[in-house]
Design an enzyme around this catalytic site. Sequence first.
Site: not given
Length: 521
Positions: A438, A395-396
């Site tokens: 994301e 996950d960004i």
Amino acid sequence: MNSPIDEPESYWREKYLRLLNSGEAYQLDQEQREQLLSKAVIRLTYAASGFDPALDPHLLALREVMRKELKTSDLRQQLDALMDAMIRVPPSDHSDAARATGLELLRFLKSPQLAYRDEKALDVLQERIESNTFGTEDQLFAAVAKRLNERPGEESRGWMGRLLGGHIDSSADESKLRGPLEGLLKAVSAPASLEKRKIQLIERVSHGDANLIGLLDSSAALITEIGAELSKEHQALHEFLSALSAKLGQLEEKTFELQAQNQESAEIRRTQGEAVGEEVAGLRSAARDETDLLKLKDIVETRLDFVATQLEAHKSEEEARFAASQKQLRDVSLRLVLLEQESDDLRTRLSQAHDIAYTDALTRLPNRAAYQERIELEEKRWRRFRQPISLVIWDIDRFKQINDRFGHASGDKALSFISRILISSVRSTDFVARYGGEEFIMLLVGSDENDAMDVAEEMRKRIEECEFTTHGKRVSITISCGMSQFKGQDRYEDVFERADQALYQAKRKGRNRCELAPVNR
């Protein structure tokens, strides 16, 4: 080919072998048809299971009969029992189903979260539901939709806005709706033409767009459009397959015509052979019995003339039949070529449709649907071979800030940039997909949790040190991950849940880190 007169033993042996081969081919074809029919019946029994409890035992018994060595008597017995059970099943009472559904819908409309304020309309609706006014659920839904659409002063709002009264009562109610809505949008597979709208809508939901009513309306409209697009694709495929089936039927008819002509030609040759044989036998008899040379000469000439006439007629008929069969063969060959071209076109279209359905439009990585297919396959392999597999969820970090500061185009650029780093960092046997928003998901085949941690740390550092720029500015990007390994009696859902919890811990501990999930024993 051997002659029945010159070499009778070889002739009849060859004929016997041909008949034997033909019989074996026919038997094999019948066995294959029986297997296909058995599979079809078994799948139909699975599809019909659950519609009525009274029929389920008969469907199960029929399925068991089809799986064993098929006996006509057993099959007939089970089919008769199934038909008797179907006759005894009472017709379903749709009004009761509509009443039950209506009461649930009424309870939903009266819930405080919706704040539906037209109490008079609800009272009228309740009275109609309790009196079984609606014969079917379709009639019920049509009446509710009409009531919602008739509310005065609300024409400018979408149907979700009218349903929810134009607002949500509290932030708690809002959060309860945002989570399921985001999950619904992520689960929907959109065509390539609508994928970007879907992604933007997910980002608006997850990043707290204030107009939740508008988001619900937009989501409903998007899902409707997706359904319409899929319906168009299915209709086009149905039309294509129908045309293909019709052409196959025409080809089959031509094949039967050629087969009939060959049989007719063989029958004519047999008849001609018998006629010539009779003439030759007559010649032998005349030569043996006739003593007058002149009469013998006349007999021989007459019979030879007859044989020559027969042969000439046979030759003409064979030439005509050969010309006709050649014309039909050319026609069949042309149809086969066209059919092959259309089959290639269908394969190409199906391949393209598969790629579209299983590929993320933005990053060109496999999407969530492709992940679902792959993880089920990898779980089966793991259960059979016990080769280690690790699952990693990425996950960004603070991705919303990139969208807010630089715009969604920069956010899309960042997603594509990171996806290239991830895919370039794994082996061809591994798997990387965009899970949604994301989030990315990764399967490291043959890697235990220690190996997976080493690989993940290397990727995390690469992304942390990468040179990502947008609008002429360098933007720092970091990413966090959680991982877990298949162990014990794990299902893939168990492994995913542990990895997701590990990702949550990575976020809580400050982001830009990799966390390994402990295995619950």
